[in-house]
Design a protein around this motif. Structure first.
Motif, PDB file in Angstrom:
ATOM      1  N   THR A  49       0.824  -1.222   0.000  1.00 37.81           N
ATOM      2  CA  THR A  49       0.000   0.000   0.000  1.00 37.81           C
ATOM      3  C   THR A  49       0.860   1.276   0.000  1.00 37.81           C
ATOM      4  N   THR A  98       1.970   5.457   0.482  1.00 35.06           N
ATOM      5  CA  THR A  98       2.022   6.453   1.556  1.00 35.06           C
ATOM      6  C   THR A  98       0.975   7.547   1.340  1.00 35.06           C
ATOM      7  N   GLY A 147       3.787   3.241  -7.232  1.00 34.02           N
ATOM      8  CA  GLY A 147       4.457   3.706  -8.447  1.00 34.02           C
ATOM      9  C   GLY A 147       4.922   2.551  -9.325  1.00 34.02           C
ATOM     10  N   GLU A 177       4.733  13.430 -12.650  1.00 33.92           N
ATOM     11  CA  GLU A 177       3.568  13.295 -11.766  1.00 33.92           C
ATOM     12  C   GLU A 177       3.915  14.021 -10.453  1.00 33.92           C
ATOM     13  N   ILE A 205      -6.723   1.174  -8.431  1.00 32.71           N
ATOM     14  CA  ILE A 205      -7.197   1.254  -9.811  1.00 32.71           C
ATOM     15  C   ILE A 205      -6.158   0.562 -10.690  1.00 32.71           C
TER      16      ILE A 205
HETATM   17  P1  NAD Z   1       5.703   4.041  -3.969  1.00 33.40           P
HETATM   18  O1  NAD Z   1       5.750   3.294  -5.254  1.00 33.40           O
HETATM   19  O2  NAD Z   1       6.920   4.739  -3.507  1.00 33.40           O
HETATM   20  O3  NAD Z   1       5.309   3.021  -2.796  1.00 33.40           O
HETATM   21  C1  NAD Z   1       4.163   2.208  -2.852  1.00 33.40           C
HETATM   22  C2  NAD Z   1       4.404   0.935  -2.055  1.00 33.40           C
HETATM   23  O4  NAD Z   1       5.331   0.117  -2.754  1.00 33.40           O
HETATM   24  C3  NAD Z   1       5.031   1.174  -0.684  1.00 33.40           C
HETATM   25  O5  NAD Z   1       4.507   0.255   0.235  1.00 33.40           O
HETATM   26  C4  NAD Z   1       6.518   0.924  -0.933  1.00 33.40           C
HETATM   27  O6  NAD Z   1       7.172   0.535   0.243  1.00 33.40           O
HETATM   28  C5  NAD Z   1       6.457  -0.197  -1.953  1.00 33.40           C
HETATM   29  N1  NAD Z   1       7.579  -0.274  -2.897  1.00 33.40           N
HETATM   30  C6  NAD Z   1       8.111   0.751  -3.612  1.00 33.40           C
HETATM   31  N2  NAD Z   1       9.086   0.276  -4.437  1.00 33.40           N
HETATM   32  C7  NAD Z   1       9.129  -1.064  -4.248  1.00 33.40           C
HETATM   33  C8  NAD Z   1       9.922  -2.121  -4.806  1.00 33.40           C
HETATM   34  N3  NAD Z   1      10.854  -1.895  -5.724  1.00 33.40           N
HETATM   35  N4  NAD Z   1       9.689  -3.388  -4.374  1.00 33.40           N
HETATM   36  C9  NAD Z   1       8.741  -3.631  -3.437  1.00 33.40           C
HETATM   37  N5  NAD Z   1       7.975  -2.677  -2.871  1.00 33.40           N
HETATM   38  C10 NAD Z   1       8.172  -1.413  -3.265  1.00 33.40           C
HETATM   39  O7  NAD Z   1       4.470   5.035  -4.085  1.00 33.40           O
HETATM   40  P2  NAD Z   1       3.884   6.083  -3.022  1.00 33.40           P
HETATM   41  O8  NAD Z   1       4.706   7.307  -3.040  1.00 33.40           O
HETATM   42  O9  NAD Z   1       3.640   5.403  -1.739  1.00 33.40           O
HETATM   43  O10 NAD Z   1       2.482   6.369  -3.719  1.00 33.40           O
HETATM   44  C11 NAD Z   1       2.340   7.229  -4.801  1.00 33.40           C
HETATM   45  C12 NAD Z   1       2.311   6.503  -6.128  1.00 33.40           C
HETATM   46  O11 NAD Z   1       1.298   5.521  -6.133  1.00 33.40           O
HETATM   47  C13 NAD Z   1       1.962   7.456  -7.260  1.00 33.40           C
HETATM   48  O12 NAD Z   1       2.697   7.124  -8.389  1.00 33.40           O
HETATM   49  C14 NAD Z   1       0.469   7.235  -7.452  1.00 33.40           C
HETATM   50  O13 NAD Z   1       0.010   7.562  -8.743  1.00 33.40           O
HETATM   51  C15 NAD Z   1       0.393   5.752  -7.200  1.00 33.40           C
HETATM   52  N6  NAD Z   1      -0.953   5.341  -6.771  1.00 33.40           N
HETATM   53  C16 NAD Z   1      -1.702   4.601  -7.620  1.00 33.40           C
HETATM   54  C17 NAD Z   1      -2.970   4.209  -7.243  1.00 33.40           C
HETATM   55  C18 NAD Z   1      -3.848   3.408  -8.164  1.00 33.40           C
HETATM   56  O14 NAD Z   1      -4.915   2.995  -7.728  1.00 33.40           O
HETATM   57  N7  NAD Z   1      -3.474   3.166  -9.398  1.00 33.40           N
HETATM   58  C19 NAD Z   1      -3.482   4.575  -5.984  1.00 33.40           C
HETATM   59  C20 NAD Z   1      -2.659   5.330  -5.139  1.00 33.40           C
HETATM   60  C21 NAD Z   1      -1.394   5.699  -5.535  1.00 33.40           C
END
Ligand code: NAD
Length: 479
Positions: free
Chosen positions: A136, A138, A220, A374, A450
């Protein structure tokens, strides 16, 4: 020696405050928080076995209890989310928590299909996967746990969550509250679990764990790629960069208000929120004038460059490995400004505005980093184009093939249809703020996951099921 009673009282008060501060950290049995991934997975597996024995009617009672607990704690979780992550707006996060609690579908989403005829009855039912690993973000910490928790349990699964470490406490408290509600409603303990110290290493261990049957990543590009490369059934809900297109037939005042409402909601953290405006030139000035009336602050010239230096970090990259060409510039978003108030962002370039300012707007060229990246903050670039065809071409380009969300303001159905067909996004919102696409002021259920990249779209309990066929030959067809 005598001790000052005031000093004793002060020390006692400090100790009590510390104890109370720690209160949310204490974990009672069944509330789902474990020291290791192995323990979190094992407890979720045991919980899922018990859930399977319950009727769907009982499962729905557990879902109702989760909804109630999430609503009752919507304010607490919103405040925790903002203070822990340093992102977003409390009042908007309250709306998001309530939305996840009330509009995420429950067991009614599970539908069976049947064929009957000369050779009897064949039935398709939606069964659980077992234990799902949910990663999930942040940006929506409690919202995603509530939404995924309800949807995955409604489908008969247990969930091991891997929250983002920067929203650890908010995520873990949400998990505990939901488990407590389930237990009080007569359900099994530990239907939702997590480790006490979330980390990338723990997420990787969870993804590889043989007892995790399915992975769902909301975040992401890196995490979506990670789950899709894991060799398990995976749902990836990735990044967006939603364009808002405005043509000359739109109700310009309403378009301006809707765009500012959508882009400033939770300080632009939602992945569906308007990230850039593409407007047909003949109505651009009018649109920007109305945007200012509805809470935007317009900056231009050197202020745009100064803002770019604050909210972006510059990287020099070679165009290709071993390339001898001049390094080309690329940009990354400065995470310190993600989800911050417009007022705070403007203060960083010496501009003081009142709280009523919800977004910063500026006119930029089409290839400006504010358009391409973004940003996830209430800074909204506006690009003028000559006509609707140019607008559509640019919208498709800056959406980067994410196929996530697009918004359009127009009264011309041909133009609306043209963009929808060209951009192929999972969500296409017409003449409303982006959040109408997830059920705020628009019809339909909500989700905070989504899934564009893997194609499930707006996920709901049925997304977390396996289709199973049951065939009875030469009986039970009654015609
Ligand atoms: P993030 O990708 O930094 O982190 C999301 C989750 O993935 C966190 O729990 C993180 O610890 C984990 N993570 C990150 N890189 C990883 C890897 N290489 N291996 C395993 N786990 C990993 O994103 P964020 O900053 O928490 O959230 C924002 C991003 O999420 C934006 O790009 C936003 O558009 C996207 N988002 C998409 C949706 C959707 O429904 N499509 C919903 C909310 C957020």
């Amino acid at each position: 020696m005598t001790i000052d009673p005031n000093l004793i009282a002060k020390i006692a008060a400090e100790v009590m405050a510390r104890v109370q501060e720690r209160q949310p950290e204490t974990v009672s049995a069944g509330e789902g928080i474990f020291p290791t991934v192995d323990e979190a997975v094992a407890a979720a597996r045991a919980a899922q076995k018990q859930l399977k024995k319950l009727s769907i009617e009982k499962r729905e009672e557990l879902i109702q209890a989760m909804r109630q607990a999430a609503c009752d704690n919507a304010e607490l979780l919103a405040e925790m989310g903002v203070s822990e992550s340093g992102m977003g707006r409390v009042s908007d996060k309250v709306i998001k928590n309530r939305l996840a609690a009330t509009k995420t579908p429950g067991t009614e989403d599970l539908k069976s299909e049947a064929w009957s005829g000369d050779r009897g009855l064949t039935l398709i039912e939606m069964g659980p996967y077992g234990v799902i690993g949910s990663i999930t973000p942040t940006t929506n910490p409690s919202e995603t746990v509530i939404c995924n928790g309800i949807g995955m349990i409604a489908a008969g699964n247990a969930v091991v969550f891997s929250p983002h470490p920067t929203a650890k406490n908010t995520s873990l408290v949400t998990i505990k509250l939901l488990n407590k509600a389930i237990i009080q409603a007569g359900g099994p303990p530990n239907l939702l679990t997590a480790v006490a110290e979330p980390s990338l290493a723990a997420t990787n261990a969870m993804m590889q764990h043989p007892d995790i049957n399915m992975l769902v990543a909301t975040g992401g590009p890196a995490v979506v790629k990670a789950v899709m490369s894991c060799g398990k059934k995976a749902i990836g809900a990735g990044a967006g960069n939603p364009p808002a297109v405005v043509d000359e037939t739109a109700d310009i005042e309403k378009a301006a208000k809707d765009i500012i409402d959508g882009c400033s909601f939770d300080n632009n953290l939602p992945c569906i929120a308007e990230k850039e405006v593409i407007v047909v030139g003949s109505v651009a000035d009018k649109l920007m004038a109305y945007m200012q009336r509805y809470g935007a602050y317009l900056i231009s010239g050197p202020d745009v460059d100064r803002l770019a230096k604050v909210i972006l970090t510059e990287k020099a990259e070679l165009a290709a490995a071993g390339c001898t060409e001049k390094p080309k510039k690329s940009y990354a978003v400065n995470k310190n400004y993600v989800g911050k108030d417009a007022r705070y962002i403007l203060s960083q370039i010496g501009i003081q505005v009142p709280d009523s300012i919800r977004a910063v707007i500026c006119e930029t060229p089409a290839d400006h980093p504010f358009v391409v990246e973004e940003l996830m903050m209430p800074v909204l670039p506006v690009v003028q184009v000559k006509d609707i065809d140019a607008a559509i071409e640019l919208a498709v380009k800056v959406e980067h093939g994410n196929r996530h969300t697009a918004i359009m303001h127009s009264k011309n159905v041909d133009n609306l249809t043209k963009l929808a067909k060209a951009i192929e996004t999972t969500i296409f919102v017409k003449n409303a703020p982006s959040y109408a696409g997830i059920g705020v002021g628009g019809e339909g259920f909500t989700t905070f996951t989504i899934a564009g990249p893997t194609g499930e779209g707006l996920t709901s309990p049925r997304s977390f099921t396996r289709q199973r066929r049951c065939v009875l030959v030469d009986a039970l067809s009654i015609v």
